[in-house]
Every structure is written in C-alpha cells, then in structure tokens.
Enzyme design. Structure first.
Site, PDB file in Angstrom:
ATOM      1  N   LYS A  84      97.211 -48.947 -33.215  1.00 56.91           N
ATOM      2  CA  LYS A  84      97.139 -47.866 -34.188  1.00 56.91           C
ATOM      3  C   LYS A  84      98.538 -47.384 -34.553  1.00 56.91           C
ATOM      4  O   LYS A  84      99.469 -47.529 -33.761  1.00 56.91           O
ATOM      5  CB  LYS A  84      96.366 -46.676 -33.577  1.00 56.91           C
ATOM      6  CG  LYS A  84      94.882 -46.906 -33.424  1.00 56.91           C
ATOM      7  CD  LYS A  84      94.206 -45.684 -32.803  1.00 56.91           C
ATOM      8  CE  LYS A  84      92.717 -45.885 -32.661  1.00 56.91           C
ATOM      9  NZ  LYS A  84      91.984 -46.006 -33.929  1.00 56.91           N
ATOM     10  N   ARG A 140      82.226 -50.276 -30.408  1.00 57.67           N
ATOM     11  CA  ARG A 140      80.961 -51.011 -30.590  1.00 57.67           C
ATOM     12  C   ARG A 140      80.830 -52.140 -29.579  1.00 57.67           C
ATOM     13  O   ARG A 140      79.723 -52.512 -29.189  1.00 57.67           O
ATOM     14  CB  ARG A 140      80.878 -51.503 -32.043  1.00 57.67           C
ATOM     15  CG  ARG A 140      81.953 -52.471 -32.431  1.00 57.67           C
ATOM     16  CD  ARG A 140      82.128 -52.587 -33.940  1.00 57.67           C
ATOM     17  NE  ARG A 140      82.806 -51.419 -34.516  1.00 57.67           N
ATOM     18  CZ  ARG A 140      83.081 -51.285 -35.810  1.00 57.67           C
ATOM     19  NH1 ARG A 140      82.725 -52.224 -36.667  1.00 57.67           N
ATOM     20  NH2 ARG A 140      83.699 -50.210 -36.242  1.00 57.67           N
TER      21      ARG A 140
HETATM   22  N1  BES Z   1      88.040 -44.366 -31.846  1.00 57.90           N
HETATM   23  C1  BES Z   1      88.184 -44.891 -33.164  1.00 57.90           C
HETATM   24  C2  BES Z   1      87.496 -44.029 -34.227  1.00 57.90           C
HETATM   25  C3  BES Z   1      88.063 -42.650 -34.429  1.00 57.90           C
HETATM   26  C4  BES Z   1      89.006 -42.425 -35.398  1.00 57.90           C
HETATM   27  C5  BES Z   1      87.616 -41.586 -33.680  1.00 57.90           C
HETATM   28  C6  BES Z   1      89.509 -41.155 -35.589  1.00 57.90           C
HETATM   29  C7  BES Z   1      88.115 -40.319 -33.884  1.00 57.90           C
HETATM   30  C8  BES Z   1      89.066 -40.098 -34.846  1.00 57.90           C
HETATM   31  C9  BES Z   1      87.604 -46.295 -33.236  1.00 57.90           C
HETATM   32  O1  BES Z   1      87.691 -47.029 -32.069  1.00 57.90           O
HETATM   33  C10 BES Z   1      88.382 -47.038 -34.262  1.00 57.90           C
HETATM   34  O2  BES Z   1      89.535 -47.266 -34.043  1.00 57.90           O
HETATM   35  N2  BES Z   1      87.718 -47.385 -35.352  1.00 57.90           N
HETATM   36  C11 BES Z   1      88.345 -48.079 -36.411  1.00 57.90           C
HETATM   37  C12 BES Z   1      87.418 -49.182 -36.842  1.00 57.90           C
HETATM   38  C13 BES Z   1      88.062 -50.163 -37.764  1.00 57.90           C
HETATM   39  C14 BES Z   1      89.115 -50.959 -37.049  1.00 57.90           C
HETATM   40  C15 BES Z   1      86.983 -51.076 -38.315  1.00 57.90           C
HETATM   41  C16 BES Z   1      88.586 -47.076 -37.542  1.00 57.90           C
HETATM   42  O3  BES Z   1      87.762 -46.190 -37.732  1.00 57.90           O
HETATM   43  O4  BES Z   1      89.624 -47.180 -38.177  1.00 57.90           O
HETATM   44 MN    MN Z   2      89.509 -48.082 -31.943  1.00 60.17          MN
END
Ligand code: BES
Ligand code: MN
Ligand code: ZN
Length: 498
Positions: free
Chosen positions: A275, A349
């Site tokens: 990230k 997931r």
């Molecule tokens: N934990 C994150 C989602 C999230 C984002 C929770 C912001 C709380 C605040 C999740 O694991 C994630 O990184 N999701 C990605 C999915 C994408 C790579 C398809 C996202 O939402 O960007």
């Molecule tokens: Mn994630």
C-alpha cells in the site's frame, strides 16, 4: 466510571443533568431545579439558542439556590420520538458534558417523560448504557497526560422512579457494553501489540465466562489444507491463528448454531502489492471484523444468551518479505477451489475463504454472518454512514438490517449476481482474488459467496464503519466496535429462546 441507580433527587454536590423536550418543556427534575434556583433555567434558556432539540446542550455553572456545581440541560427533541437510541444519546451527551470538568460525581435525571416512546425504566437503563458507551477511553499509552486533562468523573448516578427495575434492565446492556469495550480496545491496540497470537490470547480469555475457545496454529491449518489463509500470513514473522469460540446457551446444546466469522488481519501492509505509505497506519484496525466477533461472543456469554453461537476468526499479518506470497501465485483453499492471487492486498477474502469453509464444514450452522473491513470501495459507495450488506438469503438480510436499525448500526443491502461473479474468472485457476475496479465491494462478496455453498449467509463490509474520526453520541472517536450491538440484537430477536 461507576454507574449506580437511585430515586429522583436534587443532589447537594457534583453535577446534575436533566432532560428538556423540544419547545423548552422541562422534565420534572429540570422543573424542580428551575423552581429552586428562582427560574435560572428558564432565564438561561431564554438567553441562549437552546430549545431542547435533540443533541442540544446548555450548562449553567453554580446556579444560586442550588448546591450543585453545574446544571446541564440536554435536549431530547419531541417526546414521541424518544426511543432507545435517543435515550442512549441522552446518556452519552450527559457524560460528554460532565466527564472532564473536575466533577467527580454526577446525577443523571432519567425522569418518566409523558408521551415518550419508551417507559421510564427502559429510558433510564438505555441512558445508562449510552453513558457508559460514551465514557470509553483508550489511554493506556498516554503516560504523560496531565491530571487536569484526564476525566474527573468517577461515579454517575442514574435517577429513575424505580431504580431497582432500571438496574435490572441495565444488567444485560452492561454486558453488551463489556463486549463493545473489548472490541474497541483490541481494535485500538497497535499492530506491534495485537499480533495474531496476542489477539487469539484475548479470545482465549473468554473461557473465564464460559465460552469454549480453541486456537489452531499454522501446523493444524496446514493439515486442514487452508492454503488461502496461510498464503496471506506466510510473509510475516508472526504465526497465523484460527480461533473458534463456542457459546452453546440454548436448551439443546446440540442444535446447529448461528456462526459469526471475522476477518482478523492484524496489520495489512498490502504485502508485495504494498500500500502507499500515507494512511497505512490505519491498517492496524484491519482486524475489526474479528474484533467485533470476539466482542459479540463476550456480550452473548456475559448476558447468558439462550442461543447456540460459534465465532470463528482468521488472524494473520499481511507483510512483504522474502517469504511473502507473490502476485500470480496460485493457492489451494481448504474447499479445494484454487485461487490466483492477482493482488496480495486483496487478502481479507483469502483469509475468509478458509474461515468460511471451515465453519460451514465443521459446524453445519443455520446461518453464517461474516464481518470484515474488506474493501476501500465500500467507503466510496456508502461513506461512513452504512456498512455494506450482502446476502444469499432475504430473510437473513432483513433480520440483520432490522437489528442494525434498532441499535444504530446501519447496514445497506448491496446486490449480488452472476454478471459480477464473472469478473473474478481466472485463466489459470478456479478464480482470481480481484475483479477489477468496477463494483469492487461486490466482486469481493462474490468471491466469499463461493465458499459458503447453500448455507444462508450474509457478509457485512465494515471498512467505513470500524473507525471514526469524530466523536459520536455514544462513541468517542476511534474504534467503534461496529457490529457488536447489531449481532447481539440479531441473536436476541431471531435466534434466542424466549
Ligand atoms: N483492508 C483493506 C480494505 C480497507 C481499506 C479497509 C480502507 C479499511 C480502509 C483490504 O484488504 C484491501 O486492501 N482491499 C483492497 C482490494 C483491492 C486490492 C482489490 C482495496 O480496497 O483497495
Ligand atoms: Mn488489503
Ligand atoms: Zn485488508
């Protein structure tokens, strides 16, 4: 802060909080205070914009004719709109006003209000619940906080016509608050403290209140074939864990349970699909789904709910390293379905895939509800007002929505469908773990759906609700414990023997 119940009175020390209905209609206690102070309340209201509307407050310091340090008036709005949530907000607003002003005690006048939607006993109990919820503080690491910056309030006395009955009505709400506090605490903890093993240890403590707790380590999960969950944790120095909590409170302890499943990523760096740095610290609360399940189990056991409920949480840390999984890797889930990991940041997931399959396979539950901070996309869709609800069963979805509405934890149903499912087709495996930018929360839910078979199932995406940047009536800013009250209420409404 201690909470006690007593008969209505005008105290001779500390603060007093009383309710005012819209149109400046004083509650009986407020009227008594007004009389003793020679009309100070009436004059103060006239000199201000306080009209008794919901969420308005007005404080009078050291009014003459009274011995109290202050009188706090809290607006309740219209009598007929006073319900559980309004009573909780009343208690919460009261505590927010008197907690940090130097008073060590306060009296909260929960008078019977003619025309209100709930009786005096329920009003008092709900006000006490709201007060306790608002008083939460996570201050263990504030070692240099000055005494004058710390809350001064030690005791809140809730005054009600029948204090015994109010106390009895508060007892089970108090247990729900215990669950909420556990969730808020573990979600607030930084990821160097709440590792998968440390969170499993917190869950293990529920054994003290009668929950049967089992913890599976990586060796056991490997034996079960949980390649999806284990793949997420393989880049971390911390061992992944799967925790099973069982509260069998029904008369028939063999009856199939309701299952609650939680995403517990104790830190989500994104892994190799790392990230951006800005805001990454938020990902310490990527275990809020697991936190809510653990808190809900605490609430249910604490109040001795007459229902069979199992909680299963998958606990992992998602880190980049030489041993981390790579984009393009194919993992084999416990269900046998293979997954192409296109993006290592779509890890929740993968964890849930194995947790859901294990839960269904082992417990044959009547329904499964999972909670997860699953997608940033749900925040784009619904902001910080509603969690996203996905379900393969309309009755279950309606029950969850109703429970959420009753406790002030809103959920908004989102669609599922074959067209969305097609988005996660893979060329090399049974599915891939991302479905592109469009409908990101829905394709994540479609992914989960592939692991629940025909069991009635609902998924609640709480990414926008687990953490709040601003204070709310019954929740100071920070971890909200979203889901604990909803699940407790759902069990009470639909799964409990009466
Ligand atoms: N934990 C994150 C989602 C999230 C984002 C929770 C912001 C709380 C605040 C999740 O694991 C994630 O990184 N999701 C990605 C999915 C994408 C790579 C398809 C996202 O939402 O960007
Ligand atoms: Mn994630
Ligand atoms: Zn995540």
């Amino acid at each position: 802060m201690k909470i006690a119940f007593a008969k209505p009175q005008v105290p001779t020390e500390g603060a007093i909080v009383a309710a005012v209905l819209e149109g400046r209609t004083l509650s009986p206690t407020a009227r008594a205070l007004d009389e003793r102070s020679g009309g100070a309340l009436t004059r103060a209201m006239a000199a201000s914009r306080f009209e008794g509307k919901k969420d308005q407050t007005l404080t009078l310091l050291a009014p003459s004719g009274l011995e109290v340090s202050r009188v706090v008036l809290v607006g309740l709005g219209k009598a007929e709109s006073v319900d559980d949530l309004a009573a909780q907000a009343f208690g919460g607003a009261a505590v927010a006003q008197v907690m940090g002003n130097g008073d060590t005690q306060a009296l909260l006048a929960a008078d019977d209000l003619p025309g209100a939607g709930l009786d005096g006993t329920a009003f008092a109990a709900q006000a006490a619940f709201g007060a306790r919820l608002r008083a939460f503080r996570f201050d263990k690491y504030l070692t240099r906080e000055k005494k004058e910056d710390k809350p001064s309030l030690k005791k809140l006395t809730v005054a009600a016509a029948d204090p015994q009955a109010a106390k009895a009505a508060f007892a089970s709400l108090d247990k729900v608050a215990d669950g909420v506090f556990l969730t808020r605490a573990v979600v607030s903890e930084p990821a160097n403290v709440i590792t998968p093993e440390a969170l499993a240890e917190e869950a293990r403590k529920l054994a003290e209140i009668g929950v049967d707790v089992e913890v599976l380590g990586e060796k056991q999960m490997r034996k079960l074939g949980m390649g999806a969950l284990l793949g997420v944790g393989q880049g971390s120095e911390r061992e992944s864990q799967l925790v099973v909590m069982r509260w069998m409170g029904a008369k028939d302890q063999e009856a199939p349970p309701l299952a609650l499943v939680g995403k517990g990523v104790t830190f989500d760096s994104g892994g190799i699909s790392i990230k951006p740095g800005a805001g990454m610290e938020d990902m310490k609360w990527d275990m809020a789904g697991a936190g809510a399940v653990i808190g809900a189990m605490k609430a249910l056991a604490g109040r001795q709910a007459a229902a069979n409920v199992v909680g299963v949480v998958g606990l992992v840390e998602n880190m980049p390293s030489g041993s981390a999984q790579r984009p393009g890797d194919v993992v084999i889930s416990m269900s046998g379905q293979t997954i192409e990991v296109i993006n290592t940041d779509a890890e929740g997931r993968l964890v849930l895939a194995d947790a859901l399959h294990y839960t269904r396979d082992r417990f044959k539950p009547v329904a499964i509800i999972d909670l997860a901070t699953l997608t940033g996309a749900i925040i784009i869709s619904l902001g910080n007002e509603y969690a996203g609800l996905f379900a393969n069963d309309d009755g279950l979805a309606d029950g969850i929505a109703a429970a959420g509405k009753a406790v002030g934890e809103g959920v908004w149903r989102m669609p599922l469908g074959d067209a969305y499912d097609k988005q996660i087709k893979s060329d090399i495996a049974d599915m891939k773990n991302v479905g592109g930018r469009e409908a990101g929360s829905i394709t994540a839910a479609q992914f989960l759906k592939r692991f629940v078979g025909d069991v009635p199932w609902a998924h609640i995406d709480i990414a926008g609700m687990a953490w709040s940047k601003k204070d709310a009536a019954t929740c100071p800013k920070g971890a909200t414990a979203f889901g604990v009250r909803l699940l407790d209420r759902l069990v009470a409404d639909r799964y409990e023997e009466k």
